[in-house]
Each structure stands twice: as C-alpha cells, then as structure tokens.
Scaffold this motif. Sequence first.
Motif, PDB file in Angstrom:
ATOM      1  N   SER A 446     -20.738  27.050 -24.907  1.00 32.82           N
ATOM      2  CA  SER A 446     -21.373  25.337 -25.171  1.00 32.82           C
ATOM      3  C   SER A 446     -20.454  24.554 -23.890  1.00 32.82           C
ATOM      4  CB  SER A 446     -19.685  24.949 -26.347  1.00 32.82           C
ATOM      5  OG  SER A 446     -19.034  23.982 -26.225  1.00 32.82           O
ATOM      6  N   LEU A 447     -19.342  25.138 -23.040  1.00 32.42           N
ATOM      7  CA  LEU A 447     -18.720  24.676 -21.658  1.00 32.42           C
ATOM      8  C   LEU A 447     -19.603  24.674 -20.595  1.00 32.42           C
ATOM      9  CD1 LEU A 447     -15.509  26.854 -21.653  1.00 32.42           C
ATOM     10  CD2 LEU A 447     -15.526  24.447 -21.739  1.00 32.42           C
ATOM     11  N   ARG A 448     -20.916  25.625 -21.100  1.00 34.71           N
ATOM     12  CA  ARG A 448     -21.978  25.884 -19.572  1.00 34.71           C
ATOM     13  C   ARG A 448     -22.789  24.111 -20.281  1.00 34.71           C
ATOM     14  NH1 ARG A 448     -25.957  25.547 -17.542  1.00 34.71           N
ATOM     15  NH2 ARG A 448     -26.891  27.045 -15.353  1.00 34.71           N
ATOM     16  N   ALA A 449     -23.224  24.189 -21.003  1.00 35.26           N
ATOM     17  CA  ALA A 449     -24.195  23.499 -21.928  1.00 35.26           C
ATOM     18  C   ALA A 449     -23.436  21.777 -21.247  1.00 35.26           C
ATOM     19  CB  ALA A 449     -24.292  22.671 -23.143  1.00 35.26           C
ATOM     20  N   ASP A 450     -22.144  21.539 -21.188  1.00 34.33           N
ATOM     21  CA  ASP A 450     -21.364  20.490 -21.014  1.00 34.33           C
ATOM     22  C   ASP A 450     -21.014  20.275 -19.911  1.00 34.33           C
ATOM     23  OD1 ASP A 450     -21.054  19.609 -23.842  1.00 34.33           O
ATOM     24  OD2 ASP A 450     -19.182  20.696 -24.428  1.00 34.33           O
ATOM     25  N   LEU A 451     -21.106  21.307 -19.037  1.00 31.86           N
ATOM     26  CA  LEU A 451     -20.782  21.223 -17.560  1.00 31.86           C
ATOM     27  C   LEU A 451     -22.325  20.666 -16.263  1.00 31.86           C
ATOM     28  CD1 LEU A 451     -17.960  21.235 -18.457  1.00 31.86           C
ATOM     29  CD2 LEU A 451     -17.405  23.154 -16.691  1.00 31.86           C
ATOM     30  N   ASP A 452     -23.380  21.585 -17.497  1.00 34.48           N
ATOM     31  CA  ASP A 452     -24.268  20.994 -16.486  1.00 34.48           C
ATOM     32  C   ASP A 452     -24.777  20.025 -15.956  1.00 34.48           C
ATOM     33  OD1 ASP A 452     -26.444  21.514 -15.462  1.00 34.48           O
ATOM     34  OD2 ASP A 452     -27.690  22.785 -17.488  1.00 34.48           O
ATOM     35  N   VAL A 453     -24.186  18.878 -16.011  1.00 31.08           N
ATOM     36  CA  VAL A 453     -24.097  17.467 -15.300  1.00 31.08           C
ATOM     37  C   VAL A 453     -23.066  17.359 -14.616  1.00 31.08           C
ATOM     38  CG1 VAL A 453     -22.708  16.268 -16.819  1.00 31.08           C
ATOM     39  CG2 VAL A 453     -25.018  15.193 -16.265  1.00 31.08           C
ATOM     40  N   TYR A 454     -22.364  18.299 -14.324  1.00 30.77           N
ATOM     41  CA  TYR A 454     -21.575  18.621 -13.376  1.00 30.77           C
ATOM     42  C   TYR A 454     -21.908  18.317 -11.536  1.00 30.77           C
ATOM     43  CZ  TYR A 454     -17.115  17.990 -15.633  1.00 30.77           C
ATOM     44  OH  TYR A 454     -16.036  17.905 -16.981  1.00 30.77           O
ATOM     45  N   ALA A 455     -22.868  18.661 -12.129  1.00 30.86           N
ATOM     46  CA  ALA A 455     -23.968  19.193 -11.129  1.00 30.86           C
ATOM     47  C   ALA A 455     -24.741  17.986 -10.135  1.00 30.86           C
ATOM     48  CB  ALA A 455     -25.258  20.228 -10.621  1.00 30.86           C
ATOM     49  N   THR A 456     -24.706  16.949 -10.963  1.00 30.49           N
ATOM     50  CA  THR A 456     -25.588  15.769 -10.287  1.00 30.49           C
ATOM     51  C   THR A 456     -25.301  14.766 -10.647  1.00 30.49           C
ATOM     52  OG1 THR A 456     -26.811  16.149 -12.835  1.00 30.49           O
ATOM     53  CG2 THR A 456     -27.829  17.110 -11.045  1.00 30.49           C
ATOM     54  N   PHE A 457     -24.519  14.667 -11.649  1.00 26.77           N
ATOM     55  CA  PHE A 457     -23.559  13.354 -11.517  1.00 26.77           C
ATOM     56  C   PHE A 457     -21.879  13.233 -10.662  1.00 26.77           C
ATOM     57  CE2 PHE A 457     -20.247  14.642 -13.991  1.00 26.77           C
ATOM     58  CZ  PHE A 457     -19.734  14.255 -15.206  1.00 26.77           C
ATOM     59  N   GLU A 458     -21.150  12.134 -10.270  1.00 28.22           N
ATOM     60  CA  GLU A 458     -20.752  11.777  -9.146  1.00 28.22           C
ATOM     61  C   GLU A 458     -21.219  12.221  -7.629  1.00 28.22           C
ATOM     62  OE1 GLU A 458     -18.043   9.749  -9.768  1.00 28.22           O
ATOM     63  OE2 GLU A 458     -18.179   9.331 -11.313  1.00 28.22           O
ATOM     64  N   GLY A 459     -22.717  11.814  -7.999  1.00 26.86           N
ATOM     65  CA  GLY A 459     -22.854  12.797  -6.505  1.00 26.86           C
ATOM     66  C   GLY A 459     -23.939  13.560  -7.198  1.00 26.86           C
ATOM     67  N   ASP A 460     -25.015  13.837  -6.808  1.00 27.54           N
ATOM     68  CA  ASP A 460     -26.089  15.266  -6.940  1.00 27.54           C
ATOM     69  C   ASP A 460     -25.659  16.505  -5.379  1.00 27.54           C
ATOM     70  OD1 ASP A 460     -28.699  16.529  -5.675  1.00 27.54           O
ATOM     71  OD2 ASP A 460     -29.169  16.069  -7.234  1.00 27.54           O
ATOM     72  N   ASN A 461     -25.047  17.360  -5.657  1.00 25.31           N
ATOM     73  CA  ASN A 461     -24.414  18.210  -5.532  1.00 25.31           C
ATOM     74  C   ASN A 461     -25.481  18.459  -3.942  1.00 25.31           C
ATOM     75  OD1 ASN A 461     -22.231  19.169  -7.099  1.00 25.31           O
ATOM     76  ND2 ASN A 461     -23.223  20.599  -7.661  1.00 25.31           N
ATOM     77  N   THR A 462     -26.755  18.210  -3.676  1.00 23.02           N
ATOM     78  CA  THR A 462     -27.244  18.939  -2.884  1.00 23.02           C
ATOM     79  C   THR A 462     -27.145  17.536  -2.011  1.00 23.02           C
ATOM     80  OG1 THR A 462     -29.129  20.255  -3.503  1.00 23.02           O
ATOM     81  CG2 THR A 462     -30.030  19.358  -1.550  1.00 23.02           C
ATOM     82  N   VAL A 463     -27.480  15.912  -2.043  1.00 24.18           N
ATOM     83  CA  VAL A 463     -27.640  14.866  -1.445  1.00 24.18           C
ATOM     84  C   VAL A 463     -26.161  15.304  -0.900  1.00 24.18           C
ATOM     85  CG1 VAL A 463     -27.225  12.820  -1.809  1.00 24.18           C
ATOM     86  CG2 VAL A 463     -28.943  13.654  -2.628  1.00 24.18           C
ATOM     87  N   LEU A 464     -24.871  15.527  -1.284  1.00 20.94           N
ATOM     88  CA  LEU A 464     -23.493  15.208  -0.988  1.00 20.94           C
ATOM     89  C   LEU A 464     -23.292  16.349  -0.295  1.00 20.94           C
ATOM     90  CD1 LEU A 464     -20.985  15.281  -3.902  1.00 20.94           C
ATOM     91  CD2 LEU A 464     -21.807  13.692  -2.984  1.00 20.94           C
ATOM     92  N   LEU A 465     -23.479  17.722  -0.518  1.00 26.55           N
ATOM     93  CA  LEU A 465     -24.151  18.552   1.239  1.00 26.55           C
ATOM     94  C   LEU A 465     -25.019  17.715   2.178  1.00 26.55           C
ATOM     95  CD1 LEU A 465     -24.162  21.520  -0.404  1.00 26.55           C
ATOM     96  CD2 LEU A 465     -21.840  20.967   0.221  1.00 26.55           C
ATOM     97  N   GLN A 466     -25.669  17.177   1.934  1.00 28.84           N
ATOM     98  CA  GLN A 466     -26.176  16.422   3.295  1.00 28.84           C
ATOM     99  C   GLN A 466     -25.413  15.435   3.927  1.00 28.84           C
ATOM    100  OE1 GLN A 466     -30.602  15.490   2.801  1.00 28.84           O
ATOM    101  NE2 GLN A 466     -30.029  13.849   3.276  1.00 28.84           N
TER     102      GLN A 466
END
Length: 714
Positions: A446-466
């Motif tokens: 349940s937690l993993r499903a809910d946190l999945d979008v953390y990687a892309t909202f408030e800034g996509d992780n890959t874009v943030l690292l760029q």
Amino acid sequence: MTELADRTTGPVDATERPSKAGTADPAKASGASAPAVPYAVDVAALGELLLGEWADARRASRDLAARPELHKTEGLTHTEHRRRVSAQLQILVENGAVHRAFPRSVGGMDEHGSNVAGFQELVIADPSLQIKAGVQWGLFGSAVNHLGTEAHHKKWLPGIMSLEIPGCFAMTETGHGSDVASIATTATYDPDTEEFVVHTPFRAAWKDYIGNAALDGLGAVVFAQLITRGVNHGVHAFYMDLRDPVTKEFLPGIGGEDDGIKGGLNGIDNGRLHFTHVRIPRTNLLNRYGNVDADGSYSSPIASPGRRFFTMLGTLVQGRVSLDGAAVTASKLALKTAIQYATERRQFNASSSTDEEVLMDYQRHQRRLLTRLATTYAAGFASEQLLQKFDDVFSGRTDSDEDRQDLETLAAALKPLSTWHALDTLQECREACGGAGFLIENRFASLRADLDVYATFEGDNTVLLQLVAKRLLADYAKEFRNVKFGVLARYVVGQATGVALHRSGLRGVAQFVADSGSVQKAALAIKDETGQRTLLTDRVQTMVAEVAAALKGASKLPQQQGAALFNRHQHELIEAAQAHAELLQWEAFTEALGKIEDPGTKAVLTWLRDLFGLSLIEKNLAWYLMNGRLSMQRGRTVGEYINRLLVKLRPHALDLVDAFGFGPEHLRAAISTGAEKARQDEARDHFRKQRASGQAPVDEKLLLARTAAGLKRR
C-alpha cells in the motif's frame, strides 16, 4: 541428553538486545585512540538525534498520525477514500496542524521548518491525507503566501487556513509538466476593464493531475503566461475562483474532468481544468515579483525574465523539501517492520538439527536490510540539513540569492535520492517478508503504491538531477572565469597527468605495493573516513571535470548543434549529479557522528556510516577500477569489509530501528507486533516437548542413514 539436544547453536532469543556484546572503539574507527567501551546503543539519545531540530513538531504530528480517525482504511472505493480524506483535513485544522508557516498577521506562526517537519510525519497516517494537506496548505496556500502581497494574504489566507476555501495549485498541463516555462495557458491583460483574460488555447494546455480539481477545489492559483501590451512576460501566478461555493458547480467559462482512479493516492481528487476567456480582476495577479498597472504597464523588482521566473519557482521549493523528508519517514516505517519480523521469523535449520535459523542471521538478509538501513540514516541526516537550510532562507536569516540557489540545488539533489530509495526499500522489505509482506495488512504494498508518484511530482527526479548537474557545471566554470591562461594551462596539464596516472595503472601498482599483499591493510585503507571521503569526492570532481571538458564551447555553437552535444553527455551529467547527492548524504552522516556523545552509540553509528560509504563504492566499483582509483587488490576487499560490518551491526539491528521511535499505532503492521515470535516460540516448544516425551516420529532420512550405517558394519 535430551536437554543438550534441545540447545540451539544460534542466539537463544534473537530479539534480545545485548547490553554488552563485546567492546567497541569509536575513536579508533575514525583514526584516533580511546578506551574501549561497551557495544551498546543509547536508543533514547539516538532517537532524539534523529528527531532533529524540530522534535516537538514531529512528536505532535506523530501523535495526530496515531489517531485511528486519520488512518488509511484499506479496501475503500476511491470515492469513499476521497470523502474520508476530505473530512480528515478538518481534523488537522482543529488541531492547529496547518497554520505554522503562515504569517502572524493572519493567525499563523511564521515557523517554516517546524511546519515542514510536522508535514513529513503525516505519511505515517495516510499518504493521501499528507499529500492532500500538502496541496491545500503547502502548495495552494504557500503560493498565495509567497507569491502574493499583504493584501492577498488578508483576503484569502484566513479562508485557506480554515479550509473555508479548498483550493488547487494549477501549474502542470497535459502538454507540459517539467518544462513549466513552456506552459500554454495565457492571461492577457485588458486595460479597458482592468481584467486579465485567462484562456486555454488547446487541449494540451489543460491543467492536469491537479489535486482538489475533480471535486473539492473552490479556488486555485493558476499559472499562465502574462501578456500585456503585446508582450509576453512569462509565467506568473493568478488567484481564480473555480466553483460556486454553494452549488459546487464550475463558474462560467471554467470546465474540468476527473482524472479517475490512479496507481495510488486515491484519497485525492486529482483532475483537469480548462478556461475559456475567463475574466478576473487585475488585482488577482499575485504580484510580489511582477505587477501590471491599470494602464497595462508591467514592472518587476527583478529585471531579468529568466531570473524572475526561477525566483518565483524557487519560493515553491517547500514541496521538494517536504517530499524528501516524507520519503525518509516511509523508509523508516518499512525497515522497522521488516527488521522486527526478520529477528523473529525462522526458516531452515542449517546450523542445528532442531532449531531453524532466524532470518536476520543470514548474511544475504543482512545485506538486503542493513545496507538500506544505512542509506536511510544517511538520507535522514541529509534531509535534516536541507530542512535547516530551508528554514534559514524562509525565515530571512540567510536569504540572499546565493542562499536560495543553494537551497534549490540541495533540494533538487536530495529529493530524487530519498524518493527512489523509499520505493526501493519498500519493495525490498516487502520481498524480505515473503508472502506476509504482500498482505495489505502489513502496509508495504500500500505504501509503495502511494509513494510511487513521489518520483515524478514536485519535479521529475531525472530532471531535478539534470538541474543539479547544470549547477555543478556552472560552479566549475566559475573557478576558471577569471583565471589567466598560464594558470589554466598548468591545471589542465595537472589533470592530464592525473588521468595518465590513474589509467596507466601506476596508482593501482602503488596501492598494491603499499598494501604489501595484505588484505587487512587494503581494508583499512578503504574503511578509513578520509579514504572514503577521498574516493567519493574524487569521483564527483572527475565526472564533472570530464563533462565540462566535453561540453566546452557548447554555448558558442549553433543552437541545434549545442543541444545535440549536450544530449550526447546527458547520461554522464545525471550520473555526476547523483554522485554529488550521495556525497552530500555521506557528509551529512559523518557530521551527525560528531553530535553523538555516547561512545557505544558512536561506534555503532560509525560502522553504519562506513556501511553506507562502502556500499556506494561497491555500487560504483567498476568506475573506480576502470579509472584507476582502486587496485584490484583493494577492490576485492570492499565486499569483504562490508560483510564484516554486517556481522558487527547484526546485534544492534533492533536498536537502530527502535530509535526511529515508532509505536504499534504508527506501524500498524501485523508482523511488527511480536506475533511471529509468539508463533515461533510455540512451535519450538511443541517440538521440544515432543522430543522429550520420546514419542516423536523418526525422520525417514535419519532411519535410512542408520540402516545404511548398520549394513556397513556387517
């Protein structure tokens, strides 16, 4: 004889914490000498350290998160879940959990760090509640607060704080998410009526994935291209009413759709919004950084359009800071449950003819969980430093342009690592608990499903690292902006010599000679704090220098060629940024060690820091070998020393997760209650009594072995 047969070769009770399992020397671990001390962890003191600067706010938020009426109820339809979460927001209001960051002039407390610290803990109750609260007060309310002026504060913030005005943060569009500068919604000023006309020119310009948009939102901060007197001044924020507060129907010219069921966070009513020539008053422009006078003339305290845009977006960094800490909290929840279970669950009797092994005693299980525990500690200490920087900037203590840029870069570096780590940790903990881990009652899935979008909202992780990589390149370029040619030439020669030394294998030979063939000496060299720092820092510096050299002159090329050159090195850029972020986490962990007074705790935490550092080196061992930073001899010792650290840390595993301070009301996982230990003890007691009675059936394999032995003696 029966009593002897019943003894186990493993620990009598694997969940017991040894008060003295031997001696440790924390100073020796960092290169000094000091008297030996017990191997004990002061769990209470460590817990205080982990709670950080805003411990009281975290405790208050955990107390709220412990209340059953705020917990996620599994199995609800998304409609029921949305209704429940909407009602839960009012509980937060009634308990004063939402007003900390707002100005004192409207009933707030101007406490930015404590506000975010409290928010990060709400993931314990229900991630949907946490994120819906974040939409209302951390995005919608924060935008009015930081992009608006005092008049806007007085007009809208009281209603936002009280939940009288549920609202949306309408930035993302179907066609543009990460590229905010290119959003297509327009706000064109009409001087005749002193109004802005907000319009969505085509389908891809619809606002999308917007929290509160499907049902609850009465108002919104809408981001649009500000156009006046025929000039586009870029993205600005506008306050807009969306729905009639009585009928809850969209106002004329405004429409929308429900995004429907998502992969997680289904307690939030995400939706789409579109506007057809909707007129709003000129004063609805949140004009802290850009204003339009009645006659249509535009003015801004920041002359550069690019700098103005990034300054406006920078005020909204709170979301990234919040998610970084929330992801760490979720990782802690998962690890406490998984490690608790692993110290109770038994499988296979490898070292005993009667007792099965505790899962946590298997090396592979230690590798799976303790390495992630080390990373979680590192991420937690780094998150605390990020939150301190955030509070310094937003409180005004250190609020220069450079401070804000540092904050934005730090958030962009740490948020990707902590959110990816949370997803990885939740999955690994789920698998480490077998079928029990897959049950919703134990929360991993349940937690993993809910946190999945953390990687892309408030800034996509890959874009943030760029973004981080670009800052690293800019800082690198600054070092040589005013350097004379002769100095630069000497530096380049030095770099070339270093590369030749590394890649020719000469450094590897030197290491081998220094180690004199001794694995022990090789291990000491890489486990030393200075050695780890050197290896981790050198990798970042080398990667940045190599990319900078490859991109030299790119800005002078035609746009298409420059973009193509940059794209050819995008992967290396992002790898360098990630290495930089990992170094920041390692440094944060190392700094935290200096705050620990108890010798035993310091020893154990030093081992845990070493485990984190060496795990990073092991992960990138190919790079260190290919670039000549480690000899093959030292490279082989990395994994060996990690395994030695796991053995040292095993007796302290429960103490290290107990220091997180979670009670049963926070964990809410059936396998974290001690029920597994009770079952295992019951089973062991059953078989012990059966053997003692002499009535136990003979194992067929044992009978065959006895028969074979008897035949041989004949």
